[in-house]
Design a protein around this motif. Structure first.
Motif, PDB file in Angstrom:
ATOM      1  N   GLY A 160       0.809  -1.208   0.000  1.00 16.22           N
ATOM      2  CA  GLY A 160       0.000   0.000   0.000  1.00 16.22           C
ATOM      3  C   GLY A 160       0.841   1.255   0.000  1.00 16.22           C
ATOM      4  O   GLY A 160       2.066   1.236   0.194  1.00 16.22           O
ATOM      5  N   SER A 161       0.218   2.367  -0.221  1.00 13.44           N
ATOM      6  CA  SER A 161       0.899   3.655  -0.291  1.00 13.44           C
ATOM      7  C   SER A 161       1.578   3.978   1.038  1.00 13.44           C
ATOM      8  O   SER A 161       0.972   3.898   2.096  1.00 13.44           O
ATOM      9  CB  SER A 161      -0.103   4.756  -0.640  1.00 13.44           C
ATOM     10  N   GLY A 162       2.856   4.306   0.964  1.00 15.77           N
ATOM     11  CA  GLY A 162       3.605   4.676   2.156  1.00 15.77           C
ATOM     12  C   GLY A 162       4.075   3.521   2.997  1.00 15.77           C
ATOM     13  O   GLY A 162       4.706   3.715   4.048  1.00 15.77           O
ATOM     14  N   GLY A 163       3.809   2.288   2.549  1.00 16.50           N
ATOM     15  CA  GLY A 163       4.183   1.126   3.348  1.00 16.50           C
ATOM     16  C   GLY A 163       5.679   1.019   3.566  1.00 16.50           C
ATOM     17  O   GLY A 163       6.133   0.677   4.664  1.00 16.50           O
ATOM     18  N   ALA A 164       6.470   1.315   2.539  1.00 16.58           N
ATOM     19  CA  ALA A 164       7.916   1.185   2.671  1.00 16.58           C
ATOM     20  C   ALA A 164       8.486   2.227   3.621  1.00 16.58           C
ATOM     21  O   ALA A 164       9.427   1.958   4.368  1.00 16.58           O
ATOM     22  CB  ALA A 164       8.572   1.310   1.301  1.00 16.58           C
ATOM     23  N   ALA A 165       7.914   3.423   3.617  1.00 13.62           N
ATOM     24  CA  ALA A 165       8.476   4.513   4.410  1.00 13.62           C
ATOM     25  C   ALA A 165       8.123   4.415   5.885  1.00 13.62           C
ATOM     26  O   ALA A 165       8.861   4.908   6.742  1.00 13.62           O
ATOM     27  CB  ALA A 165       7.999   5.856   3.851  1.00 13.62           C
TER      28      ALA A 165
END
Length: 528
Positions: free
Chosen positions: A386-391
């Motif tokens: 999902g969006s922003g999962g890595a950060a």
């Protein structure tokens, strides 16, 4: 890791800069992922492929031709390959090479009928075009930026990597949703052309994250090279006659297992000479077209290799030319560790080669195919976060030996001493090529002791950290190789044992290995 680190964020991080890495980066970007590629050297010029030319396992989709292609290596590889993976690689390679011809505008030569001959690639031109393609696709390339460890989350998922940018002289981190290891195999800094970046780093990173390896016993590849040079194009020596110093023909050297005869002669301290006198005019012209770099040294020295005798040696190529590497657990080149994928020579090539060297042709096809699958698989995994999962995920470094010593770093003899020790156990022909159980056991004991010492004390800062991690990776690689070789008490594929010269039907299985402070092995069934 000391000092401030520059942070980067991506959906997919690709570690490496050769064909597997660039295909992975390209396909991940085409799948909509933001991609960072970190290469130890300069992407497009580093690695074994960029330094020369290579054949490609490119076979048109004709049933008879495909059947012959798959059958050609099965016996040599000890029947450890998987027909399903073979077919997948042939399909994917055919599509990607055709893509390279059209979209990449690769200048394949034309045959007598005017049709392009797509069964070979000139490494410098191939990799120049692959670099241009990934840059056009939006991939951010970090050159001269060796990775030193993976980053993982509390639940064991891989979430990026940390490294050191040599030219900027700064540490860096890439937070990513998924990582593709395409770092190549391990040639132990033997001097073989293009392998100075191939120190087994990816296998060490994978093992530290919890991945397994397979086929590490198939790692005793040696290439023939003119003495004092680095070019190992062994296929050309199928046209050679080999001679002793006194001018007598060296018996057995021109056979399929001829490198054993060459190794034994070299071990006596004598020189071995070769002459490519079995190549006819057409073959000579074809060889010069296919591998012009092979002839550069000869031309500069005023030697005609087709008529003049020249001295030769054997250079270790390890898992660059062997088939062992990180075990794959899925068709998308997943490793069993969430978020971690492997491609090219960093991954096992047993699926298509079994226990016999992939050579240029099979390894080139594997790099293209596995790189493409890994890139797409990593993009899917990152998208699922999902969006922003890595950060947003807290991460920690997974690295150990050479990075976080368990004892006093002041007691370390340094990375050079560690490299010298491992080279002393894996480069000599009578230890690694002409293997015997007693010798393997002695070498493994020495390597285990060396690992314990470097695990306790080896450390470096900045560029020295990179060297320390390379020394740790080579030592770990050698231990996995010899542990697997001891477990295979037979001669199968390229894993030959002087004390077990025959193939044992009861050992028709693969051998998995892993572990760091304690190395383990276990058998694994071959797919029917």
């Amino acid at each position: 890791m000391s000092g401030p680190a520059a942070d980067h964020l991506a959906d997919v991080l690709v570690v490496g800069g050769g064909p597997a890495a660039t295909w992975a980066a390209l396909k991940a970007a085409e799948a909509g992922a933001s991609v960072v590629l970190a290469d130890k050297g300069y992407c497009g010029t580093s690695g074994a492929t960029a330094a020369g030319g290579t054949g490609v396992w490119y076979v048109p989709p004709e049933p008879a031709a495909r059947e012959a292609a798959m059958a050609s290596r099965e016996g040599l590889g000890g029947y450890l390959a998987d027909r399903r993976w073979m077919a997948r690689v042939l399909d994917e390679t055919y599509e990607r090479i055709n893509e390279l011809a059209v979209e990449g505008r690769y200048p394949f030569p034309a045959g007598p009928d005017g049709q392009q001959l797509r069964g070979g690639l000139q490494g410098p031109e191939y990799m120049r075009r692959m670099r241009a393609r990934i840059r056009r696709a939006g991939v951010r390339v970090l050159d001269h930026s060796p990775v030193t460890e993976l980053l993982t989350t509390a639940d064991g998922a891989v979430a990026g990597a940390a490294g050191y940018r040599r030219q900027a002289r700064e540490h860096y981190r890439v937070r990513a949703g998924a990582v593709v290891l395409a770092t190549g195999g391990c040639a132990f800094l033997s001097g073989a052309l293009g392998t100075n970046t191939n120190t087994g780093d990816g296998a060490l990173f994978a093992a530290e994250a919890g991945a397994e390896l397979s086929g590490m016993e198939f790692s005793n590849a040696y290439g023939i090279a003119p003495e004092g040079t680095s070019v190992t194009k062994t296929a050309f020596y199928s046209f050679a006659t080999f001679y002793r110093e006194d001018g007598a023909e060296l018996e057995g050297a021109a056979s399929q297992g001829g490198r054993s005869a060459i190794a034994r002669e070299l071990l006596t301290g004598a020189r071995v000479y070769a002459r490519l006198d079995r190549a006819g005019p057409d073959a000579r012209a074809a060889m010069r077209r296919a591998q012009p770099n092979f002839f550069l040294t000869f031309d500069r020295l005023g030697i005609d290799p087709f008529t003049d005798r020249f001295s030769v040696t054997l250079l270790a190529e390890g898992t660059v030319r062997g088939t062992g590497g990180i075990r794959l657990t899925g068709e998308d080149c997943a490793t069993g560790v969430p978020g971690l994928y492997a491609a090219g020579d960093a991954a096992t090539r047993e699926e298509i080669c079994g226990g016999f060297t992939g050579g240029g042709s099979h390894n080139a096809a594997w790099a293209i195919s596995s790189g493409s699958w890994a890139g797409r698989g990593a993009a899917r995994h990152a998208r699922a976060l999902g969006s922003g999962g890595a950060a947003s995920r807290p991460v920690r470094g997974a690295g150990g030996a050479g990075l976080r010593p368990g004892g006093s770093a002041a007691a370390s003899p340094g990375h050079r001493a560690a490299v010298d020790l491992v080279q002393g156990e894996v480069l000599p022909y009578d230890k690694n090529y002409l293997r015997h159980g007693d010798g393997l056991a002695r070498s493994l004991r020495a390597l285990d002791t060396a690992w314990a010492a470097l695990r306790d004390s080896l450390h470096g800062e900045g560029a020295g950290l990179v060297k320390a991690r390379e020394a740790a990776a080579m030592t770990a690689h050698a231990r996995w190789m010899y542990a697997a070789a001891l477990a295979r008490r037979e001669s199968r594929g390229m894993a030959r044992r002087l004390d077990h010269p025959d193939q044992d039907p009861a050992l028709h299985h693969r051998i998995l290995t892993g572990g760091l402070d304690r190395v383990w092995t276990q058998p694994a069934e071959v797919a029917a």
